[in-house]
Write a protein that holds these residues in place. Sequence first.
Motif, PDB file in Angstrom:
ATOM      1  N   PHE A  10       5.049 -40.041 -16.397  1.00  0.00           N
ATOM      2  CA  PHE A  10       4.622 -41.361 -15.937  1.00  0.00           C
ATOM      3  C   PHE A  10       3.065 -41.348 -15.592  1.00  0.00           C
ATOM      4  O   PHE A  10       2.590 -42.312 -14.856  1.00  0.00           O
ATOM      5  CB  PHE A  10       5.330 -42.111 -14.616  1.00  0.00           C
ATOM      6  CG  PHE A  10       6.585 -42.260 -15.044  1.00  0.00           C
ATOM      7  CD1 PHE A  10       6.926 -42.848 -16.418  1.00  0.00           C
ATOM      8  CD2 PHE A  10       7.725 -41.660 -14.182  1.00  0.00           C
ATOM      9  CE1 PHE A  10       8.478 -42.996 -16.610  1.00  0.00           C
ATOM     10  CE2 PHE A  10       9.141 -42.002 -14.773  1.00  0.00           C
ATOM     11  CZ  PHE A  10       9.284 -42.383 -15.657  1.00  0.00           C
ATOM     12  N   SER A  14       3.597 -35.892 -19.919  1.00  0.00           N
ATOM     13  CA  SER A  14       4.993 -35.544 -19.565  1.00  0.00           C
ATOM     14  C   SER A  14       5.404 -34.286 -19.872  1.00  0.00           C
ATOM     15  O   SER A  14       5.275 -33.864 -21.083  1.00  0.00           O
ATOM     16  CB  SER A  14       6.087 -36.781 -20.068  1.00  0.00           C
ATOM     17  OG  SER A  14       5.402 -37.928 -19.236  1.00  0.00           O
ATOM     18  N   GLU A  30       6.310 -33.765 -23.753  1.00  0.00           N
ATOM     19  CA  GLU A  30       6.827 -34.604 -24.517  1.00  0.00           C
ATOM     20  C   GLU A  30       6.054 -35.058 -25.675  1.00  0.00           C
ATOM     21  O   GLU A  30       6.706 -35.230 -26.901  1.00  0.00           O
ATOM     22  CB  GLU A  30       7.111 -35.989 -23.756  1.00  0.00           C
ATOM     23  CG  GLU A  30       7.809 -37.098 -24.205  1.00  0.00           C
ATOM     24  CD  GLU A  30       9.197 -36.746 -24.556  1.00  0.00           C
ATOM     25  OE1 GLU A  30       9.907 -35.701 -23.946  1.00  0.00           O
ATOM     26  OE2 GLU A  30       9.912 -37.800 -24.861  1.00  0.00           O
ATOM     27  N   THR A  34       7.342 -36.566 -29.642  1.00  0.00           N
ATOM     28  CA  THR A  34       7.051 -37.883 -29.975  1.00  0.00           C
ATOM     29  C   THR A  34       5.754 -38.245 -31.021  1.00  0.00           C
ATOM     30  O   THR A  34       5.665 -39.126 -31.294  1.00  0.00           O
ATOM     31  CB  THR A  34       6.847 -38.816 -28.641  1.00  0.00           C
ATOM     32  OG1 THR A  34       5.736 -38.495 -28.054  1.00  0.00           O
ATOM     33  CG2 THR A  34       8.108 -38.847 -27.793  1.00  0.00           C
ATOM     34  N   ASP A  39       1.555 -37.914 -24.082  1.00  0.00           N
ATOM     35  CA  ASP A  39       2.565 -39.017 -23.864  1.00  0.00           C
ATOM     36  C   ASP A  39       2.912 -38.894 -22.420  1.00  0.00           C
ATOM     37  O   ASP A  39       3.392 -37.779 -21.919  1.00  0.00           O
ATOM     38  CB  ASP A  39       3.722 -38.703 -24.726  1.00  0.00           C
ATOM     39  CG  ASP A  39       4.536 -39.848 -24.882  1.00  0.00           C
ATOM     40  OD1 ASP A  39       4.766 -40.622 -23.980  1.00  0.00           O
ATOM     41  OD2 ASP A  39       5.613 -39.892 -25.991  1.00  0.00           O
ATOM     42  N   HIS A  40       2.905 -40.177 -21.764  1.00  0.00           N
ATOM     43  CA  HIS A  40       3.244 -40.200 -20.328  1.00  0.00           C
ATOM     44  C   HIS A  40       4.614 -40.623 -20.039  1.00  0.00           C
ATOM     45  O   HIS A  40       5.141 -40.800 -19.086  1.00  0.00           O
ATOM     46  CB  HIS A  40       2.304 -40.974 -19.492  1.00  0.00           C
ATOM     47  CG  HIS A  40       2.380 -42.258 -19.999  1.00  0.00           C
ATOM     48  ND1 HIS A  40       1.738 -42.758 -21.190  1.00  0.00           N
ATOM     49  CD2 HIS A  40       2.963 -43.524 -19.577  1.00  0.00           C
ATOM     50  CE1 HIS A  40       1.682 -44.175 -21.167  1.00  0.00           C
ATOM     51  NE2 HIS A  40       2.704 -44.548 -20.370  1.00  0.00           N
ATOM     52  N   ASN A  41       5.591 -40.866 -20.870  1.00  0.00           N
ATOM     53  CA  ASN A  41       6.896 -41.570 -20.892  1.00  0.00           C
ATOM     54  C   ASN A  41       7.821 -40.395 -20.483  1.00  0.00           C
ATOM     55  O   ASN A  41       7.277 -39.232 -20.413  1.00  0.00           O
ATOM     56  CB  ASN A  41       7.132 -42.278 -22.138  1.00  0.00           C
ATOM     57  CG  ASN A  41       6.461 -43.340 -22.368  1.00  0.00           C
ATOM     58  OD1 ASN A  41       6.585 -44.547 -21.698  1.00  0.00           O
ATOM     59  ND2 ASN A  41       5.742 -43.323 -23.615  1.00  0.00           N
ATOM     60  N   GLU A 102       9.115 -49.365 -12.671  1.00  0.00           N
ATOM     61  CA  GLU A 102       9.569 -47.789 -13.017  1.00  0.00           C
ATOM     62  C   GLU A 102       9.298 -46.952 -11.634  1.00  0.00           C
ATOM     63  O   GLU A 102      10.526 -46.495 -11.408  1.00  0.00           O
ATOM     64  CB  GLU A 102       8.811 -47.444 -14.121  1.00  0.00           C
ATOM     65  CG  GLU A 102       9.165 -47.901 -15.412  1.00  0.00           C
ATOM     66  CD  GLU A 102       8.306 -47.424 -16.611  1.00  0.00           C
ATOM     67  OE1 GLU A 102       7.525 -46.572 -16.427  1.00  0.00           O
ATOM     68  OE2 GLU A 102       8.831 -47.859 -17.670  1.00  0.00           O
ATOM     69  N   GLU A 113      17.821 -42.261 -17.612  1.00  0.00           N
ATOM     70  CA  GLU A 113      17.123 -41.496 -19.049  1.00  0.00           C
ATOM     71  C   GLU A 113      17.959 -40.292 -18.934  1.00  0.00           C
ATOM     72  O   GLU A 113      18.163 -39.740 -20.213  1.00  0.00           O
ATOM     73  CB  GLU A 113      15.662 -41.399 -18.455  1.00  0.00           C
ATOM     74  CG  GLU A 113      14.776 -42.572 -18.481  1.00  0.00           C
ATOM     75  CD  GLU A 113      14.659 -43.128 -19.916  1.00  0.00           C
ATOM     76  OE1 GLU A 113      14.786 -42.353 -20.984  1.00  0.00           O
ATOM     77  OE2 GLU A 113      14.541 -44.332 -19.865  1.00  0.00           O
TER      78      GLU A 113
END
Length: 658
Positions: A10, A14, A30, A34, A39-41, A102, A113
């Motif tokens: 986040f 990540s 991550e 992806t 990517d910070h999801n 979130e 998740e």
Amino acid sequence: MVSILGISAFYHDSAACLVVDGEIVAAAQEERFTRVKHDHNFPLNAARYCLSEVKLLAEQLDYVGFYDKPLLKFDRLLETYLDYAPSGFSSFLKALPLWMKEKLWMPDLIRTELGKAGGETDERAAKKLGKKFEWKLLFGDHHESHAASAFYPSPFEEAAILTIDGVGEWATSSIGVGKGNEITLLKELRFPDSLGLLYSAFTYYTGFRVNSGEYKVMGLAPYGAPKYVSIIKDKLLEIRDDGSLKMNHEYFSYSQGLRMTNGAFDKLFGGAPRKPESLITQKEMDLARSIQVITEEVMLKMTQFAHKETGMKKLCMAGGVALNCVANGRVLREVPFEDIWIQPAAGDAGGALGIALAIWHRYLGNARLSPEQSGTWQAARPAGKFASNTTQSNGRKSAGTENHLTAYADGMKGSYLGPRHSEEEIEKFLQSRNLPYKKYSREALPGVVADLLATGKIIGLHQGRMEFGPRALGGRSIIGDPRSPEMQSAMNLKIKYRESFRPFAPSVLREQVTDWFELDADSPYMLLVADVAASQRRKMTAEEEALWGIDKLNIRRSEIPAVTHVDYSARIQTVRRETNPLYWEIIEAFRQKTGCPVVVNTSFNVRGEPIVCTPEDSYRCFMRTEMDYLVLETCVLDKQERPAFVETRDWRKEFKLD
Ligand SMILES: [Fe+2]
């Protein structure tokens, strides 16, 4: 068996990391899955991969750790907003929905998740067992997670710990001590005074992307003069002898808004920030050099203070600023620590690893295993050395030449902690696409690759487990001949499609590092910069010396010009056979053929793309660029024999430029 999954998410980068009975069994970012850089999801794919590495279901985990404390972070956001209100209201409003949706509901989110991580099998298993996830969820402090990632995998029994980054909850730097399984943080520097954010402010102003372009600023610095150092010191900050810094926030706007610097900053440096992708001028080079000089001064003072304050002989570092390998090289040479070790995933991805190890050692109270006990074969030590605490690291004072080549032993497994693809998987992939390839025996392969390198071919090398952290270390690398004067610009322009000023890094056999560089130590993670040895340098003519900036780039400066920066420096990776046998054997075969134990090593990706993960990613990158050969384990693909590669989309638009 106790299994702990560490997660960072986040913010940016990540990642997930799985620790089983104290051993790091898997870790990955991550973005690699992806294909979205930084990517910070929630790292669902990375978590799924980590679990699959030991065939574990998410519900079988004992602990899940998150690398920082969202509530404290929110506290900082709110308090900073109130301090500056009403300015910054729009950015506060922008951030708020994400927090409400979130970040403040993290425990629920993580449970939901992770419920997906095991896929159907997992849910079925959970249903069958008629139970919910029973693992315990723990949150660590941001800088404690960095500190744990720096100390626990290090080869030291005890050490000073320094973490430096942009900001976590409140801390922006911390100094602590690690002893056995205990970590004590002694001091911290607090937001908004931050060396990381200061560097990022200059990254922004010189037209690069914050949180990813910092290393470009570092690479640009040798082309510039430290013209702005006195202005920075007069107007922007006060550096104290202990390395703490007081910044003048009249010039920065990161506390209130989404920009890093403001109009006063623009005025001070004579204009607006450089537009990304526009021409880089001498001004940007001078600014880069100036902020690099300041950073080195602060880091030297901080490490000197940590040395004095803790009385420790060794130093461990983590946090994004610890990726500044030029500053690290100076710390190694100039600060009286006997040895230093830097976490290769020094940025926030490494927080996932830190929190998992912190749960094992601090929360559960488990002792650290000495490297001798860590389950891998170690080279026998010379008689009389066994009991002494002389484990090799990337430090300098390794007590005399007789001890130099004993085993390198930290807990990171060379940072090869990601997925590996078997020969069968690779052949299945190649055959399914009808792609022509030659398969070699494992014994013959190093010689074949070395022959290609020696004839100037550029090779994509995909072998073994993928690296954890921002550097490619011979698992997912593009390699070439460093002796070739054209190699640097060929690789930059035809392969990486990126700015031509960026230098490449050398991978050198550990046994030969002192013959080629002014370094007598391990640097397995490419986190130390040292000069090319004087004996390998080429004397420049007076006219060549007089050139400045980018013009100097095309001057041949050494026997290995493709990896020699304009100031003769190089960002070195030392390679040991026991850590990465195939990579070592390729470089050794190249040495036998050419006398040069060095290859160019750059990450296997194009500009803006995350480093490749799967054979398919590697093949796609190979076909999109002008690489000559692709090595997928023992299968070798020749670009000349390729079938037509048809793409309907313009891949240059696929990745956002970094
Ligand atoms: Fe951080």
